[in-house]
Every structure is written in structure tokens, then in C-alpha cells.
Design an enzyme around this catalytic site. Structure first.
Site, PDB file in Angstrom:
ATOM      1  N   ALA B  95     -34.905 -13.490  26.701  1.00 22.19           N
ATOM      2  CA  ALA B  95     -36.017 -14.432  26.631  1.00 22.19           C
ATOM      3  C   ALA B  95     -37.011 -14.042  25.550  1.00 22.19           C
ATOM      4  O   ALA B  95     -37.781 -14.859  25.075  1.00 22.19           O
ATOM      5  CB  ALA B  95     -36.725 -14.476  27.979  1.00 22.19           C
ATOM      6  N   LYS B  96     -37.007 -12.768  25.174  1.00 17.70           N
ATOM      7  CA  LYS B  96     -37.910 -12.221  24.151  1.00 17.70           C
ATOM      8  C   LYS B  96     -39.351 -12.660  24.393  1.00 17.70           C
ATOM      9  O   LYS B  96     -40.050 -13.086  23.471  1.00 17.70           O
ATOM     10  CB  LYS B  96     -37.426 -12.588  22.751  1.00 17.70           C
ATOM     11  CG  LYS B  96     -36.019 -12.038  22.461  1.00 17.70           C
ATOM     12  CD  LYS B  96     -35.615 -12.190  21.024  1.00 17.70           C
ATOM     13  CE  LYS B  96     -34.236 -11.644  20.744  1.00 17.70           C
ATOM     14  NZ  LYS B  96     -33.127 -12.428  21.344  1.00 17.70           N
ATOM     15  N   ARG B  97     -39.797 -12.537  25.637  1.00 18.11           N
ATOM     16  CA  ARG B  97     -41.139 -12.940  25.991  1.00 18.11           C
ATOM     17  C   ARG B  97     -42.155 -11.879  25.580  1.00 18.11           C
ATOM     18  O   ARG B  97     -41.792 -10.709  25.383  1.00 18.11           O
ATOM     19  CB  ARG B  97     -41.252 -13.184  27.503  1.00 18.11           C
ATOM     20  CG  ARG B  97     -40.392 -14.333  28.009  1.00 18.11           C
ATOM     21  CD  ARG B  97     -40.814 -15.660  27.405  1.00 18.11           C
ATOM     22  NE  ARG B  97     -40.134 -16.795  28.030  1.00 18.11           N
ATOM     23  CZ  ARG B  97     -39.110 -17.450  27.497  1.00 18.11           C
ATOM     24  NH1 ARG B  97     -38.616 -17.096  26.330  1.00 18.11           N
ATOM     25  NH2 ARG B  97     -38.576 -18.485  28.133  1.00 18.11           N
TER      26      ARG B  97
END
Lengths: 269, 269
Positions: B95-97
Site C-alpha cells: 500500500a506504501k502508505r
């Protein structure tokens, strides 16, 4: 929406206020929980009550994602409502996405096409090919994180990267990206003293400024140091407006709080 | 899942392969498009065919988000299927949040609790208070972007930040975060020569390595330089496996491709 249109809306409403729509079901008025879609009902009431003193709305996507499919439906209804009823309002998907080419294009498509937001916030860590896919979209804007308003900003952003702070390198390097005229930047208000420095690098870019109010930044300092010829500021407030009351009068109270900020802002326009 | 359990699964299956589930409806076999939920049907077939030679699955969330509510439903069904049918498999929400405290907690809740993923990828730019909320979750893992496999990695990650490359600073600083034992790192295989350097900083941390195969990295170089006492590697392949065929035999062909990688991997175990 173009930045010229945005500036013109700002001058018309005498406001560069952005209202954050970060919906927490524990904080909204209890009576709304009985409605079929409490999140949307809350947003609708806030928007209807504040739109004439507000130029932008910024849902933070995390809050919707946390409610799963119900949350995405509420987000979808909210952005549709904004686009249909208040098309002159600037909309920001605060998603802080960042991924490579192919995947970045998927995110851009989701926010710019499917949901039809005017802009999306993007993280810079992965560099050019994680940002340019967003910049491909005409009349859409990519709001790159430069200097954020949290303490963690000191971990990397303010450290020296080859002779200047990382956040300045982000600003400089991003100016070389294709369609960089579609860039805006997130700059935290808790560091208002940096605004003069930032304006040397991006004199006219729009800066989205969180951290006024609840997070402790000074509106006055930001305006003095950050305002540009085309105004170039969107100052966000969330909790101070949308959660000012959790009673039946929440929308009215939210409007009063928004109005107070708008009245302070017009002094700088 | 604990890292000890993960290492034990790796030794049992003689594989540290992670299969990316980045679903593009234009690339999956046409006959699946007639099904009620083509994305889930595709994932299910891939998982059923590859699970015995695969230790981890990594859906990139962008691809699901791009299909709106339909996409989220397919993601939800996929993770539930994995957790019910193959509970020993490690799951990664790519998700690379990255967002501050409050909001980071919402993202963590969405991926760790609602969807019950074992891990999530997170961007480091906003620093400590954007990462620690993820690290709060016991038996869950936060996979921090360190050195990515795209060209944009040279924009900032490999530049000198106060005497060492930014990605090394990210590794070093992240070790001081609370519950840093729950950290893993994304390290692109296109820069296999960096693995020796990285192992000096994080000798035993699990590294999630994209970029083998389609993105050009060498499996051999990564294994030689990256393997640790507890294995410490998850090597991802997506397109080379899931899109190896787009005919009726897609799952069987995917299995053969996964098997080839597993057979190369067992030489290092």
C-alpha cells in the site's frame, strides 16, 4: 480546475480556507449514527454550511479506507455531491500515495478519473517516475509532500541532503519533472519560518498548509511569509471546524468557525 | 505471523518466493471476464496453483483501488480466502502508505485488523510518528521503503544525507523506532550490489525484494549478498508468474514459473 480559476475563487470568496473531511464515527453527532450513511450525511451538512467561505475540501482517504467498503461508498457519494452541487470548489484527495510508474498510473486513474478529484497528495520518496504519472493529467494537480507538520519531519525532511535540506531538494528536483506546473506542495504551518525559504524556490506554486489551529501553527505568520501574487495558499483546518460541536448544531458551529478563519484571511487578500 | 514462523515456512517449502497479485483486467484470461468476480477468480486460481512453492502473496492495493468498490470487494475476498485456506502463508498489503499518527493508525487498522494482513508497506518520508502507529500491532510487520527498484530512486534515496545515502539513514533511524523488531524493508533487486552494505546495518531484518525478473534484477546476486541466518529474504515476482499465460492454462503456467524460481531458491537454503 486550473490554478487561475482557483485564485479567482479565492478572491471571490475572500478565503483560502480548505476544510478537512476526516470522518471519525466516534466524533460525529450521535443522532447521525441512525442514518443509513452517517459519514455522507455529516459531510453533506458540513459542506452545505461552509461552502461559501471555503474554497477547498480535503477528505483524508485513510478515514474512509478504515471503514472498508462502507467508507469507500461514503467517499464516492461525498465527491459526487461536491462535483455536482459545488463544481467551483477545489477538491483534494489526501491520499499521500507513492508508487512506481504503472502503479502510480492506477492510483492517478482512481482519484482523477473514477472519483474526479481535482488533486491528490503524493509522497516524493520514490522520485520522478512515481510522480510524473500523476502529472500527466490535464487540469489536475499533484500535491507533493515537502515539509510536513509532524515531529517525524525532523527525521529526514530537514536533514541536509547534498548541501541543502531534503525538503528543499524535493522542491528543486520536482521542478524538473514533466508538467511540473501541475505541482502544488504540502508545507506544514508549524514551521512558518521556513515559508520565506520555500518561496525562493517555488515563488508561485500553491502550498497546502495543514497544522493551523489544532496542530499549533500561526495563521498570521503563514500568510505573511507564504502568500504569493496568485495567493498560492490553501490553509487547511479540520478538527477546529468539523468537530467544534458534536450536537444538533454541529453544522452551524462549524460554519461559525470557518467564518472566523475566512475573516482573518480576507485581511491578506 | 512471527518472523520465526516465516523462516520455518521458508525452510519447509524451500522457497522464499512472494507472488505479486497486481490484477489488471486487460491482462487476465478473457474467459474469466464472464465470471461474477473475475479478479477474485483469477487470484484464487493463481493461489491454489502456487501456494506450495510460495511463502507470501502481495496484492498491490493500487490495482484494487483503481476498480473502486468492486476492487475492494475482490481484495477483501482474496485476503479472506488466503487467511482461511492457507493460514501459513505470509500476506503483504503493498500500500506504501505514510501519514501522521492519527491517520497512520487508521491505515494500520484497515490493513491489520479489518483485512487481517500480516504486513503492510509504508513510506518513510514523514518519519517516526508516521511509522510507529503501524509498529504497535503485535505479530504484524511494517515493511518500510528503503531502496526502491525504479529509476526515481536516484532522485533522493541514493543521495548523501548528512554523510550517508538517504536509504541508509532510513535504515539506521528506523532501528530507533519503538518496536523496530517488527520492521522489514523494501530493497530493489536492480541494485544487488547494495545488499552487502544493507546487511551491515540490518543483518537479520527481512528484505522484500521486488525487481527480480521483469524489472531486471539477478536472483543469484540478491541471494548471495542478501541472505541472512534466518534467511531474511522475500523475493517478489509478479508479471513473470501471473501473466506468463493468458489462456485457459494460466494457473498451470504460473505454477511452472513459480516452481522454476523455487528450484533456484532452494540452492541457497
Amino acid at each position: 480546475m486550473t490554478t487561475t480559476q482557483l485564485t479567482s475563487e479565492i478572491r471571490k470568496k475572500q478565503s483560502f480556507l480548505c476544510v478537512g473531511l476526516d470522518i471519525d464515527l466516534n466524533k460525529i453527532p450521535k443522532f447521525l449514527l441512525e442514518k443509513e450513511d452517517p459519514i455522507f450525511e455529516f459531510n453533506k451538512a458540513i459542506i452545505d454550511a461552509t461552502h461559501d467561505v471555503t474554497v477547498a475540501y480535503k477528505p483524508n482517504i485513510a478515514f474512509y479506507e478504515a471503514y472498508g467498503i462502507k467508507g469507500w461508498k461514503a467517499l464516492d457519494k461525498t465527491i459526487r455531491y461536491l462535483n455536482e452541487k459545488y463544481p467551483d470548489v477545489f477538491t483534494i484527495a489526501d491520499a499521500k500515495r507513492g508508487d512506481i510508474g504503472n502503479t502510480a498510473s492506477m492510483y492517478a486513474k482512481a482519484f482523477f478519473e473514477d472519483l474526479n478529484f481535482d488533486s491528490v497528495t503524493v509522497a516524493p520518496y520514490m522520485g520522478r517516475d512515481s510522480v510524473e504519472p500523476f502529472l500527466n493529467f490535464e487540469n489536475k494537480h499533484t500535491i507533493l509532500l515537502a515539509l510536513t507538520s509532524n515531529n517525524g519531519a525532523y527525521d529526514f525532511q530537514t536533514k541536509q541532503l547534498e548541501g541543502r535540506e531534503l525538503y528543499k531538494e524535493v522542491l528543486e528536483v520536482s521542478k524538473t519533472y514533466a508538467n511540473s506546473n501541475r505541482l502544488m506542495y504540502v508545507v506544514g504551518a508549524t514551521k512558518a519560518s521556513y515559508f520565506t525559504e520555500i518561496r525562493k524556490i517555488v515563488p508561485n506554486a500553491f502550498l497546502l498548509v495543514p497544522g493551523v489551529g489544532a496542530q499549533g501553527g500561526s495563521l498570521d505568520e503563514v500568510c505573511k511569509n507564504g502568500i504569493s501574487e496568485n495567493v498560492g495558499l490553501l490553509i487547511n483546518s479540520t478538527r477546529g471546524i468539523i468537530y467544534a460541536s458534536n450536537k444538533e448544531d454541529f453544522a452551524e458551529v462549524a460554519r461559525n468557525e470557518a467564518l472566523k478563519l475566512q475573516q482573518q484571511m480576507q485581511a491578506y487578500l
